[in-house]
Design a protein around this motif. Sequence first.
Motif, PDB file in Angstrom:
ATOM      1  N   PHE A 140      38.374  37.445  42.380  1.00 57.83           N
ATOM      2  CA  PHE A 140      38.486  38.892  42.548  1.00 57.83           C
ATOM      3  C   PHE A 140      37.102  39.528  42.464  1.00 57.83           C
ATOM      4  O   PHE A 140      36.784  40.249  41.515  1.00 57.83           O
ATOM      5  CB  PHE A 140      39.438  39.455  41.487  1.00 57.83           C
ATOM      6  CG  PHE A 140      40.720  38.683  41.365  1.00 57.83           C
ATOM      7  CD1 PHE A 140      41.594  38.583  42.435  1.00 57.83           C
ATOM      8  CD2 PHE A 140      41.045  38.029  40.176  1.00 57.83           C
ATOM      9  CE1 PHE A 140      42.785  37.871  42.332  1.00 57.83           C
ATOM     10  CE2 PHE A 140      42.226  37.315  40.060  1.00 57.83           C
ATOM     11  CZ  PHE A 140      43.097  37.226  41.144  1.00 57.83           C
ATOM     12  N   THR A 155      39.833  36.590  47.083  1.00 54.15           N
ATOM     13  CA  THR A 155      41.110  37.200  47.445  1.00 54.15           C
ATOM     14  C   THR A 155      41.228  38.530  46.712  1.00 54.15           C
ATOM     15  O   THR A 155      40.474  38.805  45.774  1.00 54.15           O
ATOM     16  CB  THR A 155      42.298  36.283  47.111  1.00 54.15           C
ATOM     17  OG1 THR A 155      43.465  36.755  47.769  1.00 54.15           O
ATOM     18  CG2 THR A 155      42.561  36.232  45.622  1.00 54.15           C
ATOM     19  N   ALA A 156      42.176  39.352  47.157  1.00 49.60           N
ATOM     20  CA  ALA A 156      42.360  40.665  46.550  1.00 49.60           C
ATOM     21  C   ALA A 156      43.079  40.531  45.214  1.00 49.60           C
ATOM     22  O   ALA A 156      43.959  39.683  45.045  1.00 49.60           O
ATOM     23  CB  ALA A 156      43.160  41.558  47.488  1.00 49.60           C
ATOM     24  N   PRO A 157      42.735  41.380  44.246  1.00 48.74           N
ATOM     25  CA  PRO A 157      43.443  41.347  42.966  1.00 48.74           C
ATOM     26  C   PRO A 157      44.928  41.676  43.137  1.00 48.74           C
ATOM     27  O   PRO A 157      45.287  42.607  43.852  1.00 48.74           O
ATOM     28  CB  PRO A 157      42.746  42.446  42.145  1.00 48.74           C
ATOM     29  CG  PRO A 157      41.418  42.633  42.788  1.00 48.74           C
ATOM     30  CD  PRO A 157      41.627  42.366  44.239  1.00 48.74           C
ATOM     31  N   SER A 158      45.758  40.896  42.469  1.00 46.95           N
ATOM     32  CA  SER A 158      47.195  41.150  42.457  1.00 46.95           C
ATOM     33  C   SER A 158      47.815  40.348  41.327  1.00 46.95           C
ATOM     34  O   SER A 158      47.282  39.304  40.938  1.00 46.95           O
ATOM     35  CB  SER A 158      47.848  40.760  43.787  1.00 46.95           C
ATOM     36  OG  SER A 158      47.871  39.361  43.939  1.00 46.95           O
ATOM     37  N   PRO A 159      48.934  40.820  40.793  1.00 52.17           N
ATOM     38  CA  PRO A 159      49.607  40.045  39.745  1.00 52.17           C
ATOM     39  C   PRO A 159      50.001  38.646  40.204  1.00 52.17           C
ATOM     40  O   PRO A 159      49.894  37.687  39.435  1.00 52.17           O
ATOM     41  CB  PRO A 159      50.839  40.895  39.418  1.00 52.17           C
ATOM     42  CG  PRO A 159      50.445  42.287  39.785  1.00 52.17           C
ATOM     43  CD  PRO A 159      49.570  42.129  40.996  1.00 52.17           C
ATOM     44  N   SER A 160      50.422  38.515  41.454  1.00 53.82           N
ATOM     45  CA  SER A 160      50.835  37.194  41.946  1.00 53.82           C
ATOM     46  C   SER A 160      49.649  36.243  42.052  1.00 53.82           C
ATOM     47  O   SER A 160      49.769  35.051  41.744  1.00 53.82           O
ATOM     48  CB  SER A 160      51.530  37.319  43.300  1.00 53.82           C
ATOM     49  OG  SER A 160      50.663  37.887  44.272  1.00 53.82           O
ATOM     50  N   GLY A 184      43.103  47.459  42.499  1.00 54.73           N
ATOM     51  CA  GLY A 184      43.827  46.609  41.561  1.00 54.73           C
ATOM     52  C   GLY A 184      42.938  45.941  40.534  1.00 54.73           C
ATOM     53  O   GLY A 184      43.441  45.252  39.630  1.00 54.73           O
ATOM     54  N   ASP A 187      43.557  47.102  36.779  1.00 56.51           N
ATOM     55  CA  ASP A 187      44.787  46.531  36.222  1.00 56.51           C
ATOM     56  C   ASP A 187      44.600  45.052  35.896  1.00 56.51           C
ATOM     57  O   ASP A 187      45.113  44.553  34.884  1.00 56.51           O
ATOM     58  CB  ASP A 187      45.946  46.705  37.203  1.00 56.51           C
ATOM     59  CG  ASP A 187      46.389  48.156  37.331  1.00 56.51           C
ATOM     60  OD1 ASP A 187      46.100  48.940  36.409  1.00 56.51           O
ATOM     61  OD2 ASP A 187      47.014  48.492  38.350  1.00 56.51           O
ATOM     62  N   LEU A 188      43.871  44.369  36.756  1.00 57.74           N
ATOM     63  CA  LEU A 188      43.638  42.954  36.524  1.00 57.74           C
ATOM     64  C   LEU A 188      42.805  42.740  35.263  1.00 57.74           C
ATOM     65  O   LEU A 188      43.089  41.844  34.464  1.00 57.74           O
ATOM     66  CB  LEU A 188      42.938  42.325  37.730  1.00 57.74           C
ATOM     67  CG  LEU A 188      42.756  40.829  37.566  1.00 57.74           C
ATOM     68  CD1 LEU A 188      43.678  40.076  38.493  1.00 57.74           C
ATOM     69  CD2 LEU A 188      41.320  40.437  37.785  1.00 57.74           C
TER      70      LEU A 188
END
Length: 394
Positions: A140, A155-160, A184, A187-188
């Motif tokens: 990220f 890759t883009a930040p995301s919970p998954s 994001g 949040d990450l």
Amino acid sequence: MGWGQDGMASLLISHCRLYDAAGVDADGWVLVDGGIISQIGAGGAAPDADRVLDAGGRLLAPGFIDVHIQGAGGADVLDATPAALATIAKTCARCGVTSYLATTVYKPDQDNRHLQVVSECIGRDLGGARLLGTHLEGPFISSQKRGMIQPDCLTAPSPSALDAILNKTGDGLAMMTIAPELPGGLDLASALVDRGVIASLGHTSATYEETLRGFDAGINHVTHLFNAMPSLHHRAPGPLGAIFERPDVTVQVIADGVHLHPSVVRLVFAAVGASRFVTITDGMQALGLPDGHYTYNDILYEARDGAARYKDGTLIGTALGLNRILARLVQFAGCSPATAIRTVTENPAAILGIGERAGSIKVGYDADLVLLEEDLAVHATLVGGRVVYQNNGD
């Protein structure tokens, strides 16, 4: 942790000088029992022990902790084998390092076996420095400030995406370098902190304001200060302006005089102070090897005079051991060796949350120790009371 039977025998380190002690008398001694420091004294009759290591008047310091090293001795974390991690551990020990974070990248949609191997080897006897966990640079991070990190490692930040990483690293993820300006990203950062992972600012294009928001979200550390981030400008201070004014934020510095000019090393040391300063290697597999050509992540690079660069000149890391970089810090910053040593012992131990058992020479602490010459050359390195490296003058 299983450091070998000889690590459980008692050991007396005699005729040593504690690195931070006043005076020059070499009559100090440290008794190690069961891999733990049990007594510390000076002069008089030292206690009996199963073994004696005569320090010969050398400095005795806590073992160094390198929170940012990707490879050493011809091996890389990306090799994805226990043997590679053992080679790194043994090479680290030659440089006075007794603990390290295996620093590497994550490749979305690939098997990332190297992360599983690191997790499986945490706590194992690797014959050298202890493997404490993983430091992930990315994925990220900013594509504009990725440096040596290849596009397939972003890759883009995301919970998954975070969940996929945690499935590989488990509890072994100790630190992650992130760019807070990404959608994001805040949040990450908070999610990492909630899991006890150190969120470190780096490989970022963040503005001053975005950096402050990152700090407020829980980021409290900085990956290789100045490198892979915008420069300081008097009308657009960027991340550097925010970093310097936040006393709760610690910073990694590659104090080799190449990644940062010696005058900048001196400036940073004066600006942030010794307690916020963490000296790192950002070491590549060429660390500990002669100048030559090597490969990182399938791309050729050259190691020359302690610096590692891609063919296009991109600076990607160092081939200098941590003790040699410390010697340069002493020279550039004009600090004492004892102060420089704290930047690779007490400071990283506190950041990693292990300051109650590592990073200092105190009764009850792990006997992770290094014997040093006056120029900070390594004479011997001990992990859990066991000698894992000794310079016999060969």
